[in-house]
Design a protein around this motif. Sequence first.
Motif, mmCIF file in Angstrom:
data_model
loop_
_atom_site.group_PDB
_atom_site.id
_atom_site.type_symbol
_atom_site.label_atom_id
_atom_site.label_comp_id
_atom_site.label_asym_id
_atom_site.label_seq_id
_atom_site.Cartn_x
_atom_site.Cartn_y
_atom_site.Cartn_z
ATOM 1 N N LYS A 1 -2.868 -55.652 45.611
ATOM 2 C CA LYS A 1 -1.994 -56.077 44.112
ATOM 3 C C LYS A 1 -2.343 -57.103 43.541
ATOM 4 C CE LYS A 1 -1.411 -51.654 45.380
ATOM 5 N NZ LYS A 1 -1.795 -50.443 44.980
ATOM 6 N N ASN A 2 -2.852 -56.788 42.186
ATOM 7 C CA ASN A 2 -3.100 -57.865 41.219
ATOM 8 C C ASN A 2 -2.304 -58.058 40.072
ATOM 9 O OD1 ASN A 2 -3.724 -61.022 40.340
ATOM 10 N ND2 ASN A 2 -5.595 -60.100 39.636
ATOM 11 N N TRP A 3 -0.417 -57.851 41.034
ATOM 12 C CA TRP A 3 0.429 -57.749 40.408
ATOM 13 C C TRP A 3 1.013 -59.095 39.368
ATOM 14 C CZ3 TRP A 3 3.878 -53.919 42.808
ATOM 15 C CH2 TRP A 3 3.182 -52.269 43.150
ATOM 16 N N SER A 4 0.941 -59.191 38.074
ATOM 17 C CA SER A 4 1.121 -60.542 37.807
ATOM 18 C C SER A 4 2.891 -61.097 37.715
ATOM 19 C CB SER A 4 0.763 -60.914 35.932
ATOM 20 O OG SER A 4 1.193 -59.840 35.366
ATOM 21 N N GLY A 5 3.775 -59.847 37.878
ATOM 22 C CA GLY A 5 5.203 -59.633 37.554
ATOM 23 C C GLY A 5 6.097 -59.889 38.793
ATOM 24 N N ALA A 6 7.208 -60.098 39.094
ATOM 25 C CA ALA A 6 7.842 -60.282 39.610
ATOM 26 C C ALA A 6 7.896 -59.003 40.554
ATOM 27 C CB ALA A 6 9.486 -60.938 39.276
ATOM 28 N N VAL A 7 7.729 -59.768 42.129
ATOM 29 C CA VAL A 7 7.196 -59.107 43.522
ATOM 30 C C VAL A 7 8.105 -59.445 43.961
ATOM 31 C CG1 VAL A 7 5.627 -57.521 44.927
ATOM 32 C CG2 VAL A 7 4.865 -57.914 43.019
ATOM 33 N N THR A 8 8.746 -58.376 44.480
ATOM 34 C CA THR A 8 9.618 -58.542 45.715
ATOM 35 C C THR A 8 9.704 -57.345 46.783
ATOM 36 O OG1 THR A 8 11.814 -57.255 44.464
ATOM 37 C CG2 THR A 8 12.401 -59.387 43.950
ATOM 38 N N LEU A 9 10.891 -57.095 48.211
ATOM 39 C CA LEU A 9 10.610 -56.682 49.199
ATOM 40 C C LEU A 9 12.356 -56.206 49.433
ATOM 41 C CD1 LEU A 9 9.343 -54.565 50.501
ATOM 42 C CD2 LEU A 9 9.505 -56.206 52.026
ATOM 43 N N GLU A 10 12.679 -55.217 48.550
ATOM 44 C CA GLU A 10 14.574 -54.232 48.099
ATOM 45 C C GLU A 10 14.436 -53.068 49.165
ATOM 46 O OE1 GLU A 10 15.646 -54.689 44.776
ATOM 47 O OE2 GLU A 10 14.569 -56.061 43.905
ATOM 48 N N ASP A 11 14.764 -53.273 50.422
ATOM 49 C CA ASP A 11 15.145 -51.573 51.364
ATOM 50 C C ASP A 11 13.722 -51.450 51.645
ATOM 51 O OD1 ASP A 11 17.800 -51.684 50.005
ATOM 52 O OD2 ASP A 11 18.101 -50.888 48.882
ATOM 53 N N GLY A 12 13.208 -51.959 51.968
ATOM 54 C CA GLY A 12 11.959 -50.946 52.636
ATOM 55 C C GLY A 12 10.486 -50.709 51.632
ATOM 56 N N GLN A 13 10.883 -51.140 50.438
ATOM 57 C CA GLN A 13 10.516 -50.877 49.429
ATOM 58 C C GLN A 13 9.593 -51.587 48.397
ATOM 59 O OE1 GLN A 13 8.559 -48.182 48.486
ATOM 60 N NE2 GLN A 13 9.371 -46.600 50.626
ATOM 61 N N ILE A 14 8.684 -52.055 47.733
ATOM 62 C CA ILE A 14 8.302 -52.653 47.437
ATOM 63 C C ILE A 14 8.613 -53.036 45.181
ATOM 64 C CG2 ILE A 14 5.780 -54.360 46.123
ATOM 65 C CD1 ILE A 14 4.667 -53.891 48.950
ATOM 66 N N ARG A 15 9.129 -53.649 44.751
ATOM 67 C CA ARG A 15 9.736 -53.476 43.614
ATOM 68 C C ARG A 15 8.770 -54.292 43.438
ATOM 69 N NH1 ARG A 15 13.311 -50.381 42.493
ATOM 70 N NH2 ARG A 15 14.690 -49.411 44.508
ATOM 71 N N TYR A 16 8.234 -53.489 41.751
ATOM 72 C CA TYR A 16 7.462 -54.797 40.338
ATOM 73 C C TYR A 16 8.266 -54.845 39.518
ATOM 74 C CZ TYR A 16 3.370 -56.006 37.492
ATOM 75 O OH TYR A 16 2.816 -56.633 36.396
ATOM 76 N N ASN A 17 8.673 -55.965 38.768
ATOM 77 C CA ASN A 17 9.619 -55.774 37.914
ATOM 78 C C ASN A 17 10.809 -55.211 38.024
ATOM 79 O OD1 ASN A 17 7.862 -58.154 36.555
ATOM 80 N ND2 ASN A 17 6.806 -56.868 35.455
ATOM 81 N N GLY A 18 10.894 -55.069 39.257
ATOM 82 C CA GLY A 18 12.370 -54.622 39.149
ATOM 83 C C GLY A 18 13.012 -52.910 39.432
#
Length: 235
Positions: free
Chosen positions: A128-145
């Motif tokens: 994944k070439n994502w430029s925004g904020a990437v986090t792992l929350e509750d077992g799921q990857i979130r992109y810009n929240g």
Amino acid sequence: MSGSPGQHARMKGLLIATWPLFFAMLIAGYLARAALPVPEIPQVAAGVLFLILAVVLAAFISSSEEKLASFFKGAQGEEDVARELAFLSSDYRVFNCVESGKEALLPSNGDYDHIVIGPTGIFVIETKNWSGAVTLEDGQIRYNGKLPDRPPIEQVKAAAATMRKKLSEACAESVEITPVVCFAANTLKAGTAGSAGVTACNLRELNGVIADRSGSRVSSDIQAKASAYLNGLIC
């Protein structure tokens, strides 16, 4: 190193971005027919259709630029990952852009961005070439929240499960696959994280994730059989 990273993404982007042009060409052909000595549609109707065609073409150009930019960005990410994987030791074989169409490997249309085979395991890597904020929350990857339309963890797990089945058949014994989601722009805040058997990491940690698997060994026989199978599927 085998295969052409990013090739599938670029071709898919071109096809998706340009197919509306065919409809515009059909309308243009119909309007050209109306300009013949014996037109089949009134001139007023032809004028209206010309205006509609102009609007369609303008919208097509605008949407095509966005779609092409998105696919080409993804292709660039795959190329970046391929360059990083090239620094693995000679004990590893790297396959880029492994096709799914020849043997329907994937449950949906697409390909395997990268597959790595070596003494520490067999890895299916989704880039994944994502430029925004990437986090792992509750077992799921979130992109810009937000949750993406195609959750990467489920995507790579499904791909790994299908490849596991195929390679187990090709090797005539059970083969384990490690699914990895790699963020080419190093935008995963945690650097490296895990969820539901999937490892998520930034590009700079990728080779470490692959090589640093103490206690996990794959026989040379399985490596050879799996590599031979994948050689017939690269783009």
